[in-house]
Design a protein around this motif. Structure first.
Motif, PDB file in Angstrom:
ATOM      1  N   PRO A  74       0.776  -1.255   0.086  1.00  0.00           N
ATOM      2  CA  PRO A  74      -0.167   0.077  -0.087  1.00  0.00           C
ATOM      3  C   PRO A  74       0.847   1.077  -0.096  1.00  0.00           C
ATOM      4  O   PRO A  74       0.616   2.343  -0.738  1.00  0.00           O
ATOM      5  N   VAL A  75       2.110   1.430   0.859  1.00  0.00           N
ATOM      6  CA  VAL A  75       2.745   2.632   0.870  1.00  0.00           C
ATOM      7  C   VAL A  75       3.205   2.865  -0.646  1.00  0.00           C
ATOM      8  O   VAL A  75       3.123   4.072  -1.236  1.00  0.00           O
ATOM      9  N   ALA A  76       3.859   1.761  -1.138  1.00  0.00           N
ATOM     10  CA  ALA A  76       4.525   2.059  -2.577  1.00  0.00           C
ATOM     11  C   ALA A  76       3.250   2.318  -3.621  1.00  0.00           C
ATOM     12  O   ALA A  76       3.531   3.188  -4.510  1.00  0.00           O
ATOM     13  N   LEU A  77       2.344   1.621  -3.457  1.00  0.00           N
ATOM     14  CA  LEU A  77       1.037   1.697  -4.591  1.00  0.00           C
ATOM     15  C   LEU A  77       0.460   3.112  -4.440  1.00  0.00           C
ATOM     16  O   LEU A  77      -0.033   3.731  -5.417  1.00  0.00           O
ATOM     17  N   PHE A  78       0.040   3.476  -3.090  1.00  0.00           N
ATOM     18  CA  PHE A  78      -0.604   4.720  -3.060  1.00  0.00           C
ATOM     19  C   PHE A  78       0.325   5.980  -3.555  1.00  0.00           C
ATOM     20  O   PHE A  78       0.015   6.808  -4.227  1.00  0.00           O
ATOM     21  N   ASP A  79       1.540   5.668  -3.578  1.00  0.00           N
ATOM     22  CA  ASP A  79       2.674   6.904  -3.701  1.00  0.00           C
ATOM     23  C   ASP A  79       2.805   6.747  -5.266  1.00  0.00           C
ATOM     24  O   ASP A  79       2.786   7.738  -5.884  1.00  0.00           O
ATOM     25  N   LEU A  80       2.852   5.404  -5.830  1.00  0.00           N
ATOM     26  CA  LEU A  80       3.035   5.444  -7.340  1.00  0.00           C
ATOM     27  C   LEU A  80       1.745   5.843  -8.011  1.00  0.00           C
ATOM     28  O   LEU A  80       1.833   6.628  -8.984  1.00  0.00           O
ATOM     29  N   ALA A  81       0.315   5.661  -7.569  1.00  0.00           N
ATOM     30  CA  ALA A  81      -0.762   5.999  -8.026  1.00  0.00           C
ATOM     31  C   ALA A  81      -0.892   7.693  -8.037  1.00  0.00           C
ATOM     32  O   ALA A  81      -1.660   8.371  -9.124  1.00  0.00           O
ATOM     33  N   ARG A  82      -0.326   8.212  -7.180  1.00  0.00           N
ATOM     34  CA  ARG A  82      -0.625   9.947  -7.186  1.00  0.00           C
ATOM     35  C   ARG A  82       0.545  10.327  -8.113  1.00  0.00           C
ATOM     36  O   ARG A  82       0.814  11.709  -8.416  1.00  0.00           O
TER      37      ARG A  82
END
Ligand code: CA
Length: 334
Positions: free
Chosen positions: A70-78
């Motif tokens: 979740p940390v990596a993917l919320f960051d990637l998504a934004r």
């Protein structure tokens, strides 16, 4: 496919998943309950699509108490822009969203363990409905699948990216190539205790190139493990040709889980003292941990011993252990 599985999914995306550019929205799952009669579970999803190229499906929060994904993917998504991408990136940072919000491995709604719920069912529990949507809608769109895991509250792992040995050797080769590209400190040829109902198995049975991770655990993340996740997902997208740029030369150390002897389980409950730490090397028969009976004083601890030579790759995390708990996983250095 039986009549049951042919029902349409009750889940609807709030935007056209085939649209170009960067789109943020939700997978909307109707969920009628006491505090919201006509309510829904709203699972965040981002799709970045540009030009012609492969499709990557990226997921975290398959288990709700594992945080590097979740940390990596919320960051990637934004942060991903359409210009960055050639092809399509589908990002679901918290796959079992009710479990993620509760901070628990399984869903508080139905106790559903997402990674034991595949292929799911459109008329099943909330967790089964999410699994079914991935099975019939998202997985078929994907060429490569990256599903982030960590140890959660009850396990802790050496940080590794992993794939399974597969009957289709070309599919296996492509999967291990992406594991190498991810560039975690360790890379694993992974064995499962029981592969039935897993997202991994669903993706692999469809012929997808599937990679997963175990990046720590204990129910939180660290600066180190979050950094490994952030870099790893971009490395995988670069290797797949979806992101521009080269992945650096990987310095990962390869590990193997050769057979069931890698697992040790507790037969007694009590207070556990690990006498070896993650990354330590053990000889067959050496003591990994002591389990002290806590009902009375004056009783000797039982010993958990290595069943093969190997490096300690995973361990039970909490200070107390119950009969049947997985205490340790050993792996062989290649
Ligand atoms: Ca997990």
């Amino acid at each position: 496919m039986n009549v049951h599985q042919m029902r349409p999914s009750p889940i609807s995306p709030t935007f056209d998943l085939a649209a170009r550019g960067v789109n943020h929205g939700f997978l909307k799952l109707p969920y009628s309950r006491d505090d919201s009669a006509w309510g829904s579970v709203m699972i965040p999803i981002t799709v970045v699509r540009n030009g012609e190229g492969p499709t990557a499906l990226l997921t975290g929060g398959n288990h709700g108490d594992e945080y590097e994904g979740p940390v990596a993917l919320f960051d990637l998504a934004r942060s991903l822009t359409a210009e960055d991408v050639t092809g399509t990136v589908i990002i679901v940072p918290a796959m079992n969203y009710p479990a993620f919000l509760a901070g628990t491995r399984t869903s508080p709604i139905d106790r559903g363990n997402m990674n034991r719920s595949f292929p799911g069912a459109p008329d099943g529990t909330v967790t089964q409905k999410i699994a079914d949507y991935f099975q019939r809608h998202l997985l078929p769109m994907a060429d490569i699948v990256l599903d982030f895991h960590s140890g959660g509250r009850t396990l802790d792992f050496l940080p590794y990216c992993a794939a399974h040995r597969l009957a289709d050797k070309e599919q296996e080769r492509k999967s291990f190539e992406l594991v190498e590209a991810f560039g975690a400190p360790y890379s694993m040829a992974m064995l499962e205790i029981d592969a039935v109902g897993m997202y991994d198995t669903a993706a692999e049975d469809m012929g997808k190139v599937f990679v997963t991770t175990e990046l720590g655990g204990g129910g939180s993340s660290t600066a180190r493990t979050a950094g490994i996740a952030r870099r790893g997902v971009r490395n995988v997208l670069a290797r797949a040709g979806i992101l521009k740029g080269e992945t650096g030369a990987s310095t990962t150390a390869w590990l193997d889980m050769p057979d069931d002897d890698c697992f040790s389980f507790a037969e007694d409950g009590g207070l556990i003292e690990f006498v070896k730490d993650l990354g330590d090397d053990l000889r067959k028969g050496e003591t990994i941990a002591l389990v002290y009976p806590v009902g009375r004083t004056g009783v000797a601890p039982s010993e958990i011993r290595a069943r093969m030579d190997g490096v300690l790759a995973a361990r039970h995390f909490p200070g107390l252990v119950k009969p049947g708990d997985c205490v340790s996983v050993l792996a062989v250095r290649r």
